[in-house]
Design a protein around this motif. Structure first.
Motif, PDB file in Angstrom:
ATOM      1  N   LEU A   1     163.550   5.904 -15.739  1.00  0.00           N
ATOM      2  CA  LEU A   1     162.784   6.272 -16.820  1.00  0.00           C
ATOM      3  C   LEU A   1     162.282   5.254 -17.786  1.00  0.00           C
ATOM      4  CD1 LEU A   1     165.300   9.179 -17.745  1.00  0.00           C
ATOM      5  CD2 LEU A   1     163.082   9.350 -16.368  1.00  0.00           C
ATOM      6  N   ASP A   2     162.555   4.123 -17.943  1.00  0.00           N
ATOM      7  CA  ASP A   2     162.037   3.449 -18.831  1.00  0.00           C
ATOM      8  C   ASP A   2     160.734   3.051 -18.252  1.00  0.00           C
ATOM      9  OD1 ASP A   2     162.930   1.817 -16.539  1.00  0.00           O
ATOM     10  OD2 ASP A   2     163.517  -0.023 -17.834  1.00  0.00           O
ATOM     11  N   SER A   3     160.146   2.859 -17.010  1.00  0.00           N
ATOM     12  CA  SER A   3     158.898   2.744 -16.754  1.00  0.00           C
ATOM     13  C   SER A   3     157.851   4.017 -16.542  1.00  0.00           C
ATOM     14  CB  SER A   3     158.906   2.051 -15.262  1.00  0.00           C
ATOM     15  OG  SER A   3     159.528   2.540 -14.344  1.00  0.00           O
ATOM     16  N   ALA A   4     158.546   5.224 -16.717  1.00  0.00           N
ATOM     17  CA  ALA A   4     157.880   6.358 -16.464  1.00  0.00           C
ATOM     18  C   ALA A   4     156.551   6.405 -17.335  1.00  0.00           C
ATOM     19  CB  ALA A   4     158.799   7.709 -16.826  1.00  0.00           C
ATOM     20  N   MET A   5     155.539   7.211 -16.829  1.00  0.00           N
ATOM     21  CA  MET A   5     154.464   7.398 -17.728  1.00  0.00           C
ATOM     22  C   MET A   5     153.659   6.206 -17.919  1.00  0.00           C
ATOM     23  SD  MET A   5     154.916  10.670 -17.257  1.00  0.00           S
ATOM     24  CE  MET A   5     156.017  11.896 -17.305  1.00  0.00           C
ATOM     25  N   THR A   6     153.677   5.118 -17.325  1.00  0.00           N
ATOM     26  CA  THR A   6     152.991   3.770 -17.354  1.00  0.00           C
ATOM     27  C   THR A   6     152.044   3.354 -16.315  1.00  0.00           C
ATOM     28  OG1 THR A   6     154.723   2.359 -16.223  1.00  0.00           O
ATOM     29  CG2 THR A   6     155.132   2.997 -18.876  1.00  0.00           C
ATOM     30  N   ALA A   7     151.796   4.146 -15.233  1.00  0.00           N
ATOM     31  CA  ALA A   7     150.569   3.820 -14.261  1.00  0.00           C
ATOM     32  C   ALA A   7     149.559   3.445 -14.846  1.00  0.00           C
ATOM     33  CB  ALA A   7     150.671   5.115 -13.216  1.00  0.00           C
ATOM     34  N   GLY A   8     149.087   2.255 -14.375  1.00  0.00           N
ATOM     35  CA  GLY A   8     147.804   1.953 -14.973  1.00  0.00           C
ATOM     36  C   GLY A   8     147.696   0.875 -16.212  1.00  0.00           C
ATOM     37  N   GLN A   9     149.111   0.912 -16.676  1.00  0.00           N
ATOM     38  CA  GLN A   9     149.202  -0.094 -17.788  1.00  0.00           C
ATOM     39  C   GLN A   9     150.050  -1.144 -17.391  1.00  0.00           C
ATOM     40  OE1 GLN A   9     151.290   2.471 -20.674  1.00  0.00           O
ATOM     41  NE2 GLN A   9     150.161   4.078 -20.297  1.00  0.00           N
TER      42      GLN A   9
ATOM     43  N   ALA B   1     159.220  12.476 -19.820  1.00  0.00           N
ATOM     44  CA  ALA B   1     159.809  12.698 -18.400  1.00  0.00           C
ATOM     45  C   ALA B   1     161.033  13.728 -18.233  1.00  0.00           C
ATOM     46  CB  ALA B   1     160.077  11.127 -17.930  1.00  0.00           C
ATOM     47  N   VAL B   2     161.753  13.394 -19.248  1.00  0.00           N
ATOM     48  CA  VAL B   2     163.063  14.415 -19.077  1.00  0.00           C
ATOM     49  C   VAL B   2     162.744  15.747 -19.089  1.00  0.00           C
ATOM     50  CG1 VAL B   2     165.279  14.784 -20.473  1.00  0.00           C
ATOM     51  CG2 VAL B   2     164.740  12.559 -19.722  1.00  0.00           C
ATOM     52  N   ARG B   3     161.921  16.101 -20.287  1.00  0.00           N
ATOM     53  CA  ARG B   3     161.564  17.485 -20.299  1.00  0.00           C
ATOM     54  C   ARG B   3     160.701  17.578 -19.149  1.00  0.00           C
ATOM     55  NH1 ARG B   3     162.846  15.761 -25.035  1.00  0.00           N
ATOM     56  NH2 ARG B   3     163.348  17.054 -26.737  1.00  0.00           N
ATOM     57  N   GLN B   4     159.752  17.222 -18.394  1.00  0.00           N
ATOM     58  CA  GLN B   4     159.342  17.482 -17.125  1.00  0.00           C
ATOM     59  C   GLN B   4     160.445  17.734 -16.035  1.00  0.00           C
ATOM     60  OE1 GLN B   4     155.315  15.909 -16.141  1.00  0.00           O
ATOM     61  NE2 GLN B   4     156.391  15.030 -14.368  1.00  0.00           N
ATOM     62  N   GLN B   5     161.679  16.774 -16.009  1.00  0.00           N
ATOM     63  CA  GLN B   5     162.423  17.136 -15.169  1.00  0.00           C
ATOM     64  C   GLN B   5     163.075  18.353 -15.256  1.00  0.00           C
ATOM     65  OE1 GLN B   5     164.327  13.170 -16.126  1.00  0.00           O
ATOM     66  NE2 GLN B   5     164.347  12.469 -13.905  1.00  0.00           N
TER      67      GLN B   5
ATOM     68  N   ASP C   1     162.923   7.999  -7.715  1.00  0.00           N
ATOM     69  CA  ASP C   1     162.966   6.682  -8.088  1.00  0.00           C
ATOM     70  C   ASP C   1     161.862   6.400  -9.187  1.00  0.00           C
ATOM     71  OD1 ASP C   1     163.140   3.940  -7.806  1.00  0.00           O
ATOM     72  OD2 ASP C   1     162.064   4.092  -5.908  1.00  0.00           O
ATOM     73  N   ASP C   2     160.608   7.029  -8.928  1.00  0.00           N
ATOM     74  CA  ASP C   2     159.461   6.727  -9.870  1.00  0.00           C
ATOM     75  C   ASP C   2     158.576   7.706 -10.319  1.00  0.00           C
ATOM     76  OD1 ASP C   2     159.835   3.566 -10.005  1.00  0.00           O
ATOM     77  OD2 ASP C   2     159.689   3.884  -7.890  1.00  0.00           O
ATOM     78  N   ILE C   3     158.328   7.959 -11.485  1.00  0.00           N
ATOM     79  CA  ILE C   3     157.509   8.950 -12.108  1.00  0.00           C
ATOM     80  C   ILE C   3     156.275   8.143 -12.892  1.00  0.00           C
ATOM     81  CG2 ILE C   3     157.390  10.898 -13.620  1.00  0.00           C
ATOM     82  CD1 ILE C   3     160.381  11.444 -13.058  1.00  0.00           C
ATOM     83  N   VAL C   4     154.925   8.409 -12.022  1.00  0.00           N
ATOM     84  CA  VAL C   4     153.614   7.969 -12.662  1.00  0.00           C
ATOM     85  C   VAL C   4     154.040   6.561 -13.296  1.00  0.00           C
ATOM     86  CG1 VAL C   4     151.795   8.353 -13.942  1.00  0.00           C
ATOM     87  CG2 VAL C   4     153.264  10.397 -13.007  1.00  0.00           C
TER      88      VAL C   4
ATOM     89  N   GLY D   1     154.218  11.618  -8.667  1.00  0.00           N
ATOM     90  CA  GLY D   1     155.603  12.111  -9.210  1.00  0.00           C
ATOM     91  C   GLY D   1     155.873  12.720 -10.135  1.00  0.00           C
ATOM     92  N   THR D   2     156.301  13.997  -9.994  1.00  0.00           N
ATOM     93  CA  THR D   2     156.729  14.877 -11.152  1.00  0.00           C
ATOM     94  C   THR D   2     158.052  14.991 -11.672  1.00  0.00           C
ATOM     95  OG1 THR D   2     157.178  16.796  -9.595  1.00  0.00           O
ATOM     96  CG2 THR D   2     154.896  16.481 -10.133  1.00  0.00           C
ATOM     97  N   GLY D   3     159.043  14.539 -10.668  1.00  0.00           N
ATOM     98  CA  GLY D   3     160.005  14.772 -11.118  1.00  0.00           C
ATOM     99  C   GLY D   3     160.831  15.924 -10.381  1.00  0.00           C
ATOM    100  N   ASN D   4     160.056  16.663  -9.591  1.00  0.00           N
ATOM    101  CA  ASN D   4     160.585  17.827  -8.851  1.00  0.00           C
ATOM    102  C   ASN D   4     161.291  17.139  -7.528  1.00  0.00           C
ATOM    103  OD1 ASN D   4     161.252  20.179  -7.404  1.00  0.00           O
ATOM    104  ND2 ASN D   4     158.998  20.826  -7.660  1.00  0.00           N
ATOM    105  N   LEU D   5     162.666  17.324  -7.370  1.00  0.00           N
ATOM    106  CA  LEU D   5     163.414  16.961  -6.348  1.00  0.00           C
ATOM    107  C   LEU D   5     163.219  17.781  -5.002  1.00  0.00           C
ATOM    108  CD1 LEU D   5     166.455  15.414  -8.311  1.00  0.00           C
ATOM    109  CD2 LEU D   5     164.789  14.406  -6.853  1.00  0.00           C
ATOM    110  N   ARG D   6     162.842  18.952  -5.278  1.00  0.00           N
ATOM    111  CA  ARG D   6     162.326  19.790  -4.022  1.00  0.00           C
ATOM    112  C   ARG D   6     161.572  18.735  -3.129  1.00  0.00           C
ATOM    113  NH1 ARG D   6     157.276  21.276  -1.736  1.00  0.00           N
ATOM    114  NH2 ARG D   6     157.966  22.721  -0.101  1.00  0.00           N
ATOM    115  N   ASP D   7     160.448  18.314  -3.877  1.00  0.00           N
ATOM    116  CA  ASP D   7     159.438  17.357  -3.056  1.00  0.00           C
ATOM    117  C   ASP D   7     160.298  16.213  -2.190  1.00  0.00           C
ATOM    118  OD1 ASP D   7     157.767  19.296  -4.322  1.00  0.00           O
ATOM    119  OD2 ASP D   7     156.895  17.649  -5.643  1.00  0.00           O
ATOM    120  N   VAL D   8     161.288  15.647  -2.774  1.00  0.00           N
ATOM    121  CA  VAL D   8     161.962  14.591  -2.343  1.00  0.00           C
ATOM    122  C   VAL D   8     162.736  15.030  -0.973  1.00  0.00           C
ATOM    123  CG1 VAL D   8     163.561  12.853  -2.809  1.00  0.00           C
ATOM    124  CG2 VAL D   8     162.181  13.278  -4.612  1.00  0.00           C
TER     125      VAL D   8
END
Length: 412
Positions: A60-68, A103-107, A309-312, A319-326
């Protein structure tokens, strides 16, 4: 609020049942329950009820940092580590908390109520850890955060790595991590694992190691970790995450390895989405799947759970946090598509994950906290096949997330 949830299918039971909840606990479970005075009746409509979804491996500490500050152009694990190393120089507590809250609210939309998150402690300021420690308390009524002291750049191979791990343990993490395959040498790898286990024993913490997350069959930290767990009789408190090198181990070695794995009783976490994306990057063709031997480990009686593992972030731009996809991806890539394997696969993100996290009071039983989720489908088979939404997520009998049932109409 006292509730009576009427007409639901509990886990894999095809028969309809009812759930009575009082003061936040399950007090009665069975068919044909009559409403009591002052009780709120919630029609289940024949939908599926599961215990809360558990995320057993995420960062979660790296979530939502893609491209940064830049994109991971090669798509490899190691460039991802480089990009994150650049991004974490600019971390602030406010930055981490804002992204993790999102991220947590998305999960939560997907029924996740328990999260084991690995927090990078190869940072002299331990900024991300300080942020997650604050959030663990602030979000406790809605989600249980289990924090892993994760040395992304190594324990022995990072300056003052041991001291940072000890400081993290003193600050109140729940789990001690390691990354033996990323250490400079085999000797460092073994030393880092011994240190991690000793530290966990000293502070009475769990262990979760990023273990052999590589395509190199010479990476054999798993045998060391399992042996340490066996020697110290702490197998149920130890988890080996990823173990993707096992995909490349020769079968003769795996047959021998299975003995100590079974004796140790350690847990495993597989991350099928990210591992199929990151592994086998040096292969041309044939190209390996790069996911650990989930089917074989499960058949050997070892506990395996699945994680996002990783969310964006630098390792996974999606990655959305939806474990159904996993689970959906994991069943395909591990060739676990037998009917009973599919029907049972919800356990990878519920009961199996609860064992990994060493949870108590988990599951839908009289006397347990009334934590559960309702899917807009009559069974897990249907929910998995059609990506049914979670129409209600309850914690302590209180609704914390909901989605309106989806209606589809085909006009021909």
């Amino acid at each position: 609020m006292n509730l009576l949830i009427k007409d639901v299918h509990l886990e894999d039971n095809p028969d309809s049942t009812d759930l009575r909840i009082a003061e936040g606990y399950f007090t009665e479970i069975g068919p044909g329950l009559e409403p009591a005075p002052g009780e709120t009746v919630v029609p289940g409509g024949g939908r599926l009820v599961l215990p809360p979804i558990i995320e057993s491996h995420v960062h979660l500490d790296s979530a939502m940092t893609a491209g940064q500050p830049r994109w991971n152009a090669s798509g490899t694990l190691f460039e991802g580590i480089e990009v994150w190393s650049e991004r974490k120089r600019d971390l602030t507590v406010a930055d981490v908390k804002e992204r993790v809250n999102r991220a947590v609210r998305q999960q939560a939309r997907f029924g996740v109520q328990y999260v084991r998150t690995h927090v990078d402690v190869t940072d002299p300021g331990l900024t991300a850890l300080r942020a997650l420690l604050e959030l663990r308390e602030e979000l406790a009524d809605f989600v249980t955060l289990q924090l892993v002291a994760f040395p992304q750049e190594g324990i022995e191979s990072y300056p003052n790595g041991r001291d940072l791990m000890r400081e993290a343990a003193s600050m109140g993490v729940d789990v001690i991590g390691a990354i033996p395959h990323f250490e400079f040498t085999r000797e460092y790898s073994v030393s880092s694992l011994r240190y991690a286990v000793d530290l966990a024993l000293e502070f009475d913490l769990l262990v979760d190691v990023h273990c052999d997350e590589t395509d190199d069959e010479a990476s054999r930290g798993l045998e060391t970790l399992a042996t340490l767990a066996y020697e110290n009789q702490m197998g149920a408190r130890v988890t080996a995450s990823h173990t993707t090198a096992m995909h490349s181990y020769n079968n003769a070695y795996v047959n021998r390895l299975m003995r100590v794995l079974t004796l140790s009783g350690i847990n495993f976490v597989s991350n099928p989405l990210v591992n199929t994306h990151l592994q086998a990057r040096t292969d041309t063709y044939p190209k390996r799947r790069g996911v650990t031997r989930v089917k074989e480990l499960t058949e050997a009686g070892l506990n395996v759970s699945f994680g996002q593992d990783d969310i964006v972030d630098p390792w996974n731009p999606l990655g959305t946090g939806n474990l159904r996809d996993v689970v959906f991806n994991g069943l395909h890539v591990t060739q676990m598509m037998g009917h009973q394997q599919i029907v049972d696969s919800y356990r990878f993100i519920t009961h199996n994950a609860a064992r990994t996290l060493n949870l108590s009071d988990y599951g839908i039983e009289v006397g347990h906290s009334a934590d559960f989720v309702i899917f807009d489908a009559p069974s897990w088979y249907e929910a998995l096949s059609f990506n049914a939404p979670v129409v209600g997520s309850y914690r302590g009998g209180r609704l914390i997330a909901r989605t309106e049932p989806v209606e589809h109409e085909v006009l021909f």
